[in-house]
Design a protein around this motif. Structure first.
Motif, PDB file in Angstrom:
ATOM      1  N   GLY A  45       8.697  -0.972   0.709  1.00  0.00           N
ATOM      2  CA  GLY A  45       7.724  -0.373   1.605  1.00  0.00           C
ATOM      3  C   GLY A  45       6.616   0.422   0.945  1.00  0.00           C
ATOM      4  O   GLY A  45       5.809   1.051   1.633  1.00  0.00           O
ATOM      5  N   THR A  46       6.538   0.408  -0.394  1.00  0.00           N
ATOM      6  CA  THR A  46       5.499   1.173  -1.078  1.00  0.00           C
ATOM      7  C   THR A  46       4.137   0.507  -0.886  1.00  0.00           C
ATOM      8  O   THR A  46       4.010  -0.714  -1.007  1.00  0.00           O
ATOM      9  CB  THR A  46       5.809   1.294  -2.579  1.00  0.00           C
ATOM     10  OG1 THR A  46       7.068   1.941  -2.743  1.00  0.00           O
ATOM     11  CG2 THR A  46       4.741   2.106  -3.302  1.00  0.00           C
ATOM     12  N   SER A  47       3.114   1.308  -0.625  1.00  0.00           N
ATOM     13  CA  SER A  47       1.776   0.761  -0.420  1.00  0.00           C
ATOM     14  C   SER A  47       1.194   0.264  -1.732  1.00  0.00           C
ATOM     15  O   SER A  47       1.631   0.659  -2.818  1.00  0.00           O
ATOM     16  CB  SER A  47       0.854   1.816   0.197  1.00  0.00           C
ATOM     17  OG  SER A  47       0.696   2.911  -0.692  1.00  0.00           O
ATOM     18  N   ALA A  48       0.181  -0.584  -1.631  1.00  0.00           N
ATOM     19  CA  ALA A  48      -0.413  -1.203  -2.823  1.00  0.00           C
ATOM     20  C   ALA A  48      -1.153  -0.187  -3.685  1.00  0.00           C
ATOM     21  O   ALA A  48      -1.184  -0.311  -4.905  1.00  0.00           O
ATOM     22  CB  ALA A  48      -1.369  -2.319  -2.393  1.00  0.00           C
ATOM     23  N   ASN A  49      -1.751   0.822  -3.073  1.00  0.00           N
ATOM     24  CA  ASN A  49      -2.537   1.810  -3.825  1.00  0.00           C
ATOM     25  C   ASN A  49      -2.104   3.234  -3.461  1.00  0.00           C
ATOM     26  O   ASN A  49      -2.847   3.970  -2.793  1.00  0.00           O
ATOM     27  CB  ASN A  49      -4.031   1.629  -3.546  1.00  0.00           C
ATOM     28  CG  ASN A  49      -4.538   0.294  -4.039  1.00  0.00           C
ATOM     29  OD1 ASN A  49      -4.540   0.035  -5.239  1.00  0.00           O
ATOM     30  ND2 ASN A  49      -4.963  -0.560  -3.111  1.00  0.00           N
ATOM     31  N   PRO A  50      -0.912   3.629  -3.894  1.00  0.00           N
ATOM     32  CA  PRO A  50      -0.440   4.968  -3.550  1.00  0.00           C
ATOM     33  C   PRO A  50      -1.220   6.026  -4.326  1.00  0.00           C
ATOM     34  O   PRO A  50      -1.777   5.760  -5.398  1.00  0.00           O
ATOM     35  CB  PRO A  50       1.026   4.940  -4.001  1.00  0.00           C
ATOM     36  CG  PRO A  50       1.054   3.934  -5.113  1.00  0.00           C
ATOM     37  CD  PRO A  50       0.048   2.893  -4.735  1.00  0.00           C
ATOM     38  N   ASN A  74       3.702  13.285  -4.605  1.00  0.00           N
ATOM     39  CA  ASN A  74       3.178  11.910  -4.583  1.00  0.00           C
ATOM     40  C   ASN A  74       3.947  10.982  -5.521  1.00  0.00           C
ATOM     41  O   ASN A  74       3.354  10.214  -6.290  1.00  0.00           O
ATOM     42  CB  ASN A  74       1.691  11.873  -4.955  1.00  0.00           C
ATOM     43  CG  ASN A  74       0.815  12.559  -3.935  1.00  0.00           C
ATOM     44  OD1 ASN A  74       1.230  12.794  -2.801  1.00  0.00           O
ATOM     45  ND2 ASN A  74      -0.398  12.894  -4.331  1.00  0.00           N
ATOM     46  N   SER A  76       5.723   7.749  -6.017  1.00  0.00           N
ATOM     47  CA  SER A  76       5.868   6.436  -5.382  1.00  0.00           C
ATOM     48  C   SER A  76       6.571   5.434  -6.284  1.00  0.00           C
ATOM     49  O   SER A  76       6.979   4.369  -5.825  1.00  0.00           O
ATOM     50  CB  SER A  76       4.493   5.885  -4.981  1.00  0.00           C
ATOM     51  OG  SER A  76       3.643   5.801  -6.108  1.00  0.00           O
ATOM     52  N   ARG A 131      11.428   9.186  -4.440  1.00  0.00           N
ATOM     53  CA  ARG A 131      10.144   9.168  -3.744  1.00  0.00           C
ATOM     54  C   ARG A 131       9.942  10.392  -2.834  1.00  0.00           C
ATOM     55  O   ARG A 131      10.857  10.810  -2.151  1.00  0.00           O
ATOM     56  CB  ARG A 131      10.019   7.896  -2.902  1.00  0.00           C
ATOM     57  CG  ARG A 131       9.695   6.647  -3.690  1.00  0.00           C
ATOM     58  CD  ARG A 131       9.796   5.405  -2.822  1.00  0.00           C
ATOM     59  NE  ARG A 131      11.188   5.006  -2.596  1.00  0.00           N
ATOM     60  CZ  ARG A 131      11.575   4.076  -1.712  1.00  0.00           C
ATOM     61  NH1 ARG A 131      10.668   3.472  -0.953  1.00  0.00           N
ATOM     62  NH2 ARG A 131      12.853   3.758  -1.586  1.00  0.00           N
TER      63      ARG A 131
END
Length: 309
Positions: A45-50, A74, A76, A131
């Protein structure tokens, strides 16, 4: 023209320095320790640009025992780092979860400093950078508990290589990390993610647990009723619990969980101190609560994780 070239070179050098600083992690372990990512292709579920990791500590933040701490935010890309005592003997291990309200990680106060203590009593420490923010408590978010389950599996997978006894792998958490340790102690029978590799075939049940000034185990909105999502059974590991009576997070988090363990027939040791507040880690002060590591070491001998004296 020459002057323009010099100015251009200066601009490029400054830009390179800024980019390098932006890419540098806000915290990283000292050299000489094994560090592994918990997830081979990124956490679930990690976003592409954390956003980049950052030390959120401010100059005005409270000191602990007269010293500052790193409040890591932050995160990730979770990792584990192995801190091993000298020698090649097979030892017990403790997987450490720093606290921070599932918003930040007190990565030194409740992380690296804990590893130093564990090494001093001949225990391997595995520090988990899980996380944050908004990654717990479970089931509000499963992210931190996924990281914890994955970490235990990886430790047991590498036990022989890291000189760890796979039957003496415990957990230690502070505050939100203590809740995470309790959540793992009661949610180990099924992974909260699709299995990835051989590490996920190993048990993620801790063999023992340290629950240090926990939060989220008693519901203050329901007159300190037990957290309905933390349900110890006779399979929950033996636990050592510490809290101060004047903890603003509420001492009932410790006492309620202790009574749940007692009702389930789980061996548990509870230490309640008159003063201490919250968030002292292992830093010694004049307050007796900061001597809890001495009692914790004795408990490890009592439950035979460490050899009898």
């Amino acid at each position: 023209m020459k002057r323009f070239a010099l100015i251009l070179c200066g601009v490029i050098a400054v830009a390179y320095t800024v980019c390098s600083d932006a890419q540098k992690p806000a915290w990283q372990p000292a050299q000489g320790h094994i560090t592994l990512p918990l997830w081979r292709s990124g956490a679930p579920g990690t976003s592409a640009n954390p956003p980049a990791e950052v030390d959120t500590t401010k100059a005005t933040d409270k000191l602990i025992a007269g010293r500052p701490l790193v409040r890591l935010g932050n995160v990730s890309n979770p990792t584990l780092t192995v801190y091993a005592p000298k020698g090649t003997a097979t030892r017990p291990a403790v997987v450490v979860f720093p606290g921070g309200g599932y918003q930040i990680l007190a990565i030194d106060l409740e992380g690296t400093e804990v590893c130093d203590w564990l090494n001093s009593i001949n225990v391997t420490c595995v520090l988990v950078k899980y996380r944050v923010p908004n990654t717990g408590p479970y089931p509000k978010s499963a992210a931190a508990l996924q990281d914890a389950q994955r970490a235990l599996g990886i430790v047991r997978q590498h036990a022989a290589k890291w000189n760890i006894d796979p039957n003496r792998v415990g957990v230690l958490g502070f505050s939100a990390g203590a809740h995470l340790a309790a959540a793992l102690s009661t949610h180990f029978d099924k992974r909260l993610y699709d299995p990835i590799d051989a590490a996920d075939q190993f048990s993620c049940r801790p063999d023992f647990a340290f629950i240090i000034y926990p939060g989220y185990l008693a519901n203050d909105a329901q007159h300190m009723a037990a957290n309905a999502d933390i349900n110890p059974t006779d399979k929950t590991p033996p636990s050592f619990i510490v809290q101060a009576e004047n903890d603003p997070v509420h001492v009932e988090n410790a006492t309620v969980y202790f009574l749940q363990l007692k009702a389930a027939g789980v061996p548990a040791e509870l230490h309640i101190y008159a003063e201490g507040g919250h968030g002292y880690g292992l830093r010694r002060t004049a307050l007796p609560v900061t001597t809890w590591p001495d009692a914790a070491r004795i408990w490890l001998h009592t439950i035979k994780v460490l050899p009898e004296k």
